[in-house]
Design a protein around this motif. Sequence first.
Motif, PDB file in Angstrom:
ATOM      1  N   UNK A  71      29.688  67.879  -9.695  1.00 17.20           N
ATOM      2  CA  UNK A  71      31.085  68.142 -10.040  1.00 17.20           C
ATOM      3  C   UNK A  71      31.289  67.724 -11.487  1.00 17.20           C
ATOM      4  N   UNK A  72      32.337  68.254 -12.114  1.00 18.69           N
ATOM      5  CA  UNK A  72      32.647  67.875 -13.485  1.00 18.69           C
ATOM      6  C   UNK A  72      34.131  67.530 -13.593  1.00 18.69           C
ATOM      7  N   UNK A  73      34.391  66.332 -14.089  1.00 21.83           N
ATOM      8  CA  UNK A  73      35.742  65.862 -14.366  1.00 21.83           C
ATOM      9  C   UNK A  73      36.124  66.337 -15.759  1.00 21.83           C
ATOM     10  N   UNK A  74      37.159  67.182 -15.833  1.00 15.94           N
ATOM     11  CA  UNK A  74      37.618  67.753 -17.105  1.00 15.94           C
ATOM     12  C   UNK A  74      39.098  67.449 -17.300  1.00 15.94           C
ATOM     13  N   UNK A  75      39.413  66.824 -18.428  1.00 10.52           N
ATOM     14  CA  UNK A  75      40.796  66.540 -18.779  1.00 10.52           C
ATOM     15  C   UNK A  75      41.337  67.624 -19.700  1.00 10.52           C
ATOM     16  N   UNK A  76      42.671  67.766 -19.713  1.00 11.16           N
ATOM     17  CA  UNK A  76      43.304  68.652 -20.689  1.00 11.16           C
ATOM     18  C   UNK A  76      43.266  67.979 -22.060  1.00 11.16           C
ATOM     19  N   UNK A  77      43.772  68.664 -23.086  1.00  8.94           N
ATOM     20  CA  UNK A  77      43.676  68.152 -24.455  1.00  8.94           C
ATOM     21  C   UNK A  77      44.433  66.838 -24.660  1.00  8.94           C
ATOM     22  N   UNK A  78      45.432  66.554 -23.831  1.00  4.19           N
ATOM     23  CA  UNK A  78      46.193  65.304 -23.940  1.00  4.19           C
ATOM     24  C   UNK A  78      45.620  64.204 -23.047  1.00  4.19           C
ATOM     25  N   UNK A 131      42.183  79.442  -6.720  1.00  9.27           N
ATOM     26  CA  UNK A 131      42.927  79.178  -7.942  1.00  9.27           C
ATOM     27  C   UNK A 131      42.303  78.027  -8.716  1.00  9.27           C
ATOM     28  N   UNK A 132      42.646  77.960  -9.986  1.00 10.57           N
ATOM     29  CA  UNK A 132      42.340  76.800 -10.820  1.00 10.57           C
ATOM     30  C   UNK A 132      43.687  76.242 -11.254  1.00 10.57           C
ATOM     31  N   UNK A 133      43.788  74.919 -11.329  1.00 12.93           N
ATOM     32  CA  UNK A 133      45.058  74.309 -11.700  1.00 12.93           C
ATOM     33  C   UNK A 133      44.832  72.962 -12.360  1.00 12.93           C
ATOM     34  N   UNK A 134      45.732  72.609 -13.258  1.00 13.79           N
ATOM     35  CA  UNK A 134      45.708  71.285 -13.868  1.00 13.79           C
ATOM     36  C   UNK A 134      46.599  70.381 -13.030  1.00 13.79           C
ATOM     37  N   UNK A 135      46.061  69.248 -12.596  1.00 14.16           N
ATOM     38  CA  UNK A 135      46.815  68.279 -11.796  1.00 14.16           C
ATOM     39  C   UNK A 135      46.889  66.960 -12.538  1.00 14.16           C
ATOM     40  N   UNK A 136      48.020  66.261 -12.355  1.00 12.87           N
ATOM     41  CA  UNK A 136      48.077  64.925 -12.928  1.00 12.87           C
ATOM     42  C   UNK A 136      47.033  64.058 -12.214  1.00 12.87           C
ATOM     43  N   UNK A 137      46.575  63.026 -12.878  1.00 16.22           N
ATOM     44  CA  UNK A 137      45.469  62.204 -12.369  1.00 16.22           C
ATOM     45  C   UNK A 137      45.760  61.623 -10.986  1.00 16.22           C
ATOM     46  N   UNK A 138      46.988  61.203 -10.743  1.00 18.86           N
ATOM     47  CA  UNK A 138      47.335  60.602  -9.446  1.00 18.86           C
ATOM     48  C   UNK A 138      47.150  61.607  -8.317  1.00 18.86           C
TER      49      UNK A 138
END
Length: 149
Positions: free
Chosen positions: A8-15, A105-112
């Motif tokens: 698996x790969x943990x990917x963060x957004x630019x912020x 789907x792909x989605x950005x989720x907050x870390x929590x």
Amino acid sequence: MKRVDVTYVLLYDSKEENILMVKNKGAHSSYYTLPGGAVEDGETLEEAAIREVKEETGLNVELEGIYAVSEAFMEERGHHAIFFTFKGRITGGELSIAYPEEIEETTWMDATTAKQYAYVPTAEVDGVIENHSVVPYILRGKVIHKTLS
């Protein structure tokens, strides 16, 4: 039980506030995970992680190191799964789904929220997400042990 290696790969957004998650289509229900999947024969962990992210999200990534290693006994599948989770960085590509029969789907989720779906114990996830720590991944290549004569 058959051993199955999964990356698996943990990917963060630019912020570095949100984590990229994919919604997998399951036999009985859909579920979220980090982008990733099974390692193929002859493939390194790193190669598998990069390939799986590209297939599931359309993104190109570089891996920064190991984020976590965990395992599970999946009795219904007859698998002993070892999960290798890398922390990565997006280097290009466009967010898309190449295999809609596998990924909804792909989605950005907050870390929590994302922590609820990650395949690592919560205590480990908390420490890693807060500290952004990684351990280097080292490919030792083919090791040939010589026998003593």
